[in-house]
Design an enzyme around this catalytic site. Structure first.
Site, PDB file in Angstrom:
ATOM      1  CD  GLU A   1      -4.687  -8.733   3.725  1.00 34.57           C
ATOM      2  OE1 GLU A   1      -4.737  -9.151   2.551  1.00 34.57           O
ATOM      3  OE2 GLU A   1      -3.625  -8.446   4.306  1.00 34.57           O
TER       4      GLU A   1
ATOM      5  CB  THR B   1      -0.889  -0.002   1.264  1.00 35.55           C
ATOM      6  OG1 THR B   1      -1.616  -1.222   1.281  1.00 35.55           O
ATOM      7  CG2 THR B   1      -1.851   1.162   1.259  1.00 35.55           C
TER       8      THR B   1
ATOM      9  N   GLY C   1       2.746  -2.940   8.625  1.00 29.61           N
ATOM     10  CA  GLY C   1       3.053  -3.167  10.035  1.00 29.61           C
ATOM     11  C   GLY C   1       4.516  -3.541  10.206  1.00 29.61           C
TER      12      GLY C   1
END
Lengths: 661, 661
Positions: free
Chosen positions: B421, B139, B178
């Protein structure tokens, strides 16, 4: 200025400033609000660090600093009108509850309403000067909504002419009052009064809780912060445990109820005296629902014209996400709701002030209806806004989840409105009680007045499914008054259904109370339909006051969208009642799609009309200039985790690990 | 043990342990889960401070410490099965995402799936030994769902045999991964590959981002934390800006696509290779929805039998709030949903594993249906769970808002599943694309297989409103298979409505893509109805596997409640389609009320069967022993704001203020 958002603003079909004035309640109100805003926002004493980057203790500290400054400034500028104080406060703590909220919003007003002249002398000026800092301690750990269940006791001791306040159990510990934990040195404590061996019910007592000089808790007092919450991070919501704390007899608020030195008790003259305050607070909350929606839709709609994503037509540039029908279907009903609730808020406020005049002249006749309406509308608007904020947040994709969007904060600070000042389900059932009573009166041939008068219109033929269905082929979904009529009939039918459910239970030999509980689902549904009708009706009424054709036109589009979206979302009710036929629902959907397209060009300017200063929104996604990405990057770099290139945990845990593996 | 909750447990009509085993997928799974739980929960190395009382940096620090310990222990105990690692991790970080999630869940698996043997040698063992700590950077700030829109480039330079990775714009900065901000020293970067002057689309590259020894960012790399979020406070979601960073040719993951030293490009053999991973992750998310619902309903239902409030019958003691019909109507459908989604999760998991076998043998035939189903069910279950968590929180009144309830944390850590997702609306539209295709095939006379085969059953007479309405007087709402049939017909009709909307747009000469966008509302509605049917059907199928009569009975009650609650909430669809008549809705409501009463005695034991250890729930309201109030008081006293009796802000701001007024 981002070119996309600039381009949107060129498409306005109406004068934004005029609409802002309507939303604010007149041009002079807009002007004064902006004056106050610029006073605060340009004042270096109110500079702050981004609370997102602070610990809770630092957030509390910063809020206390600003609140103290605020008290000074209000004096300096001579701002004393409650509405102006509220406006000033909202700028100092943009959108954030603060430690002095209950001092200003509950402690001082309660003194004004319930203190004797002697008590006013003793407490009001010190409180006004912030020597006395107070809070309002009602809720207990084990008891909220149900006031009779409160356990704290205040037993009168005529020998010393004192009340002895006590928390007999863990569940009786006062819990939740804002500013109680660390800030206040006094609390108005609600407790069950005992005199001459009898419980006299709940009364209010002024209890000193901290030393006026050292601020250390007084003997017998255990007081502190209740710990972190979902939001309200600036506020020290507190607990208070009283161990046989003695206060002088004169510290009971005695304007209405009284206890004589010998312990003789005198009841207050009316039990409706507290209704007014409740109505006022609940109508304020309706306004807060509108404000939360206005903010959220501003952020999401502005971001949705800046954000480009995916493709509608292959090979063409990525479209603005607001061009997706699904995105419009998420956001435009929220925008319409923001307008609807703003006007409902105006109405509630005006009605409250009108009726207050009557009350002062001893005329309570309109109070029960207003009380019931304010309860229901508080629940209806907060539930709707609560969900809608999250729709806005999620419509912003991942970035909505960042604290920089401000949407998480809007949500966590708004959501308690569904619970406090009357838990929403309880509120809906209160409204239902009024509706059931009105229904029975109408059936008994009594002529009802006010908003529930539709329960009279019955000649119950009128709301028979078959008849309506026969008529329904000619429904004009463009006509707002037809939609108001549909909502009215839906409310009438659902009120009747709830009443019939109770009757059925009673016929099965259930007790009245059990019949009520076994019909609670239907009762909430009836109240919901009643409130929905009121909102649609008030929106339509408001349109009657608007002269400027371009504004009237766009507001009419919003009103129709609000109404038709509600029909679509509750289509089962309308079909079940025979008010619509299945085939007409397809028509409703077509109308909704048209309204979405109609609104698209005005979407950004409709949120611009809410006129939020960037610093009041405090959202990177919702910036007026649309320069989202650069500013998001800047904001992120200021994150405390970036104060060093390498976090100490690397040296402490990760690097040493290698040798162990 | 609180006497109320003890009393509830005496009312169980079934063997709780047996139900736990069904929920866990067999007694041996229950046993192993408990073993792992007690391994972690009794391990002093995993002791932690309550994160609610820590700053974000401290939370991150504590999480890294525990994750490092976890890696050591997994080795020590030889836990290598992915499911067991997942279970162990869930105990170490109960319910909380953690900094190594992407290393374990994306970096290592991506290597396994897409690395060449040479790359496995170079990267896998160092990554397994946590010398290399990796993340998965896809992303970008300006690009999420739409992969083709990603802007990061990887240009091949044959002279040095290197790729040059670059972030050409602010919006191309990698954003959200993350563990990227502070933890990782490598990232798998997704970038548009350019060789020999042509763009070859998105490919994956292993990019070192921090020095292996000092952990300082490498030249050309700007990396950091993206700042605080709604939740995920333990995770350093990060940004990554690449300024012409060079990596060797061998760092492109080349198991499928390849770039030769001279820049010659070889396409991957199939574009369906990544489907499997997506399906797997989305079916895991369905399980997470179930888990979030199970936790939330456990907390809310246990608290609702401990909490007493108000009165049903005047003069009697305050009832448990779970005795209010409105409270049951809030919570029991959530409980039913928790069970429903658990079984859907099992089904998705089993189906995934079954089809994976087929895929390895080159049989992709079932993949499109599973891919479409997993997209829709991911959206359907996460949206439903997302709202339901908040229903649970608000059903706990004020205390639900305290962090001590754990409900705010469950919400903020769960809600991103609606976005990541595959954003939910996009997922629903993906499913709709499959439904439209299937619908067209069915109309063209093709025989459909699998779940969509109901689109074949048409003989389109069958789903004509009139016919059903004629039959409808005999609907048996007690019969689950009748309800499954109703849902199936509703899905068929809404799929047809969506298809007709597209046709209508095309008849108006709209382009195919615009016709699609102008029907998006209907398409989402069709997917929603399809997924709802699947859930009801799978719940019914599951009942067929249950032997023990007492368990079968209570699960049947839950299944019927789940189905009827859905009928009631979507009654417009069923009425519009002529599947029900208005009068039958009153019957539906009566049945729901009966089911609520039926479930009431088993409510607590039905949540007990989820078998959450108190430390996994970490909720004071949800404690197994029901001792809520004492423990809430203890918890509050540990709040950092209570570490001193007088907060420093008093001396800094409040006391000095007096002299100024």
């Amino acid at each position: 200025m981002n070119p996309d958002i600039l381009n949107e603003r060129k498409k306005a079909t109406f004068d934004i400033e005029k609409l802002t004035n309507i939303l604010n309640g007149g041009p002079e109100k807009t002007k004064r609000r902006r004056e106050i805003e610029s006073m605060v926002l340009n004042d270096p004493d109110f500079k702050e660090q981004d609370p997102n980057f602070l610990s809770r203790s630092e957030r509390y500290d910063q809020a206390v600093r600003k609140s103290a400054q605020m008290i000074l400034k209000l004096r300096e500028y001579g701002i004393a009108d409650p509405e102006e104080i509220y406006c000033y406060k909202s700028c100092v703590h943009p959108g954030r509850p603060e430690p002095l909220d209950l001092h200003l919003g509950m402690f001082l007003p309660t003194l004004l309403n319930q203190a004797t002249p002697e008590q006013m002398d003793r407490f009001f000026m010190p409180a006004w000067n912030l020597e006395i800092i107070g809070t309002y301690a009602q809720t207990e750990m084990g008891h909220g909504t149900h006031l009779r269940g409160l356990e704290t006791t205040a037993k009168y001791d005529p020998t010393s002419e004192e009340f002895v306040l006590n928390s007999p159990t863990v569940s009786s510990i006062k819990w939740w009052p804002g500013g109680l934990g660390k800030t206040s040195n006094h609390a108005i404590v609600l407790a069950q009064l005992y005199t001459q061996g009898s419980c006299r019910g709940l009364h209010a007592f002024i209890v000193p809780i901290r030393d006026m000089n050292t601020h250390v808790p007084l003997p017998g007092i255990v007081v502190g912060d209740i710990g972190p919450k979902f939001g309200f991070s600036e506020v020290d919501n507190g607990f208070l445990k009283l161990d046989h704390v003695r206060i002088p007899r004169e510290n009971m608020l005695m304007k209405y109820a009284k206890v004589d030195p010998d312990g003789t008790y005198f009841k207050p003259p009316s039990d409706k005296l507290t209704y007014g305050t409740m109505v006022f607070i609940r109508s304020m909350i309706v306004g807060e629902s509108a404000r939360a929606l206005a903010k959220s839709s501003t952020i999401a709609i502005r971001y949705s014209v800046v954000r480009h994503q995916s493709e509608i037509r292959p090979g063409e540039p990525e479209p603005q996400i607001l061009d997706y029908q699904t995105q419009q279907y998420k956001l435009f009903p929220v925008l319409a709701m923001a307008y609807a609730f703003t006007f409902v808020g105006h109405y509630m406020n005006q009605t409250y002030h009108r009726i207050t005049g009557d009350i002062h002249q001893g005329d309570f006749s309109e109070l029960p209806e207003l009380h019931a309406l304010s309860a229901g509308l508080k629940a209806f608007t907060t539930w709707a806004a609560n969900s809608a904020i999250e729709v806005c947040r999620m419509s912003c994709g991942g970035h909505g989840y960042s604290r920089s969007s401000a949407l998480p904060d809007i949500y966590v600070d708004f959501t308690p409105t569904c619970t406090y000042e009357g838990e929403n389900t309880v509120m809906m059932l209160q409204t239902a009680r009024y509706l059931m009573k009105s229904y029975r009166q109408a059936r008994a041939g009594q002529q009802l007045h006010g908003i529930v008068s539709y329960l009279n219109e019955a000649e119950h033929q009128r709301i028979q499914p078959q008849l309506i269905a026969a008529k329904s082929t000619v429904i004009d979904f463009n006509d707002l008054s037809t939609l108001v009529e549909l909502y009215k009939l839906r409310a009438a039918i659902l009120v009747e259904l709830a009443a019939k459910s109770i009757q059925k239970e009673l016929q099965r030999k259930k007790r009245q109370e059990d019949a009520w509980n076994n019909s609670a689902i239907d009762l909430v549904r009836a109240s919901d339909a009643h409130c929905h009708y009121v909102v649609v009706k008030l929106f339509a009424d408001k349109l009657g006051e608007i002269d400027a054709a371009p504004i009237h036109s766009v507001l009419l589009t919003l009103a129709r969208l609000y109404a038709l979206h509600g029909v679509s979302n509750n289509s089962g009710d309308f079909l079940q009642a025979g008010l619509l036929e299945g085939s007409q629902l397809i028509e409703v959907t077509s109308h909704i799609k048209e309204l979405l397209s109609e609104l698209r060009p005005n979407a950004v300017v409709l949120v611009d009309a809410f006129d939020f200063h960037d610093r009041m929104l405090n959202s990177i996604l919702g910036r007026y200039d649309g320069n989202v990405y650069e500013n998001m990057f800047e904001w992120a770099r200021r994150s405390p985790l970036n104060s060093t290139e390498v976090h100490e945990s690397y040296h402490k845990y990760l690097k040493p690990l290698r040798s162990k593996l």
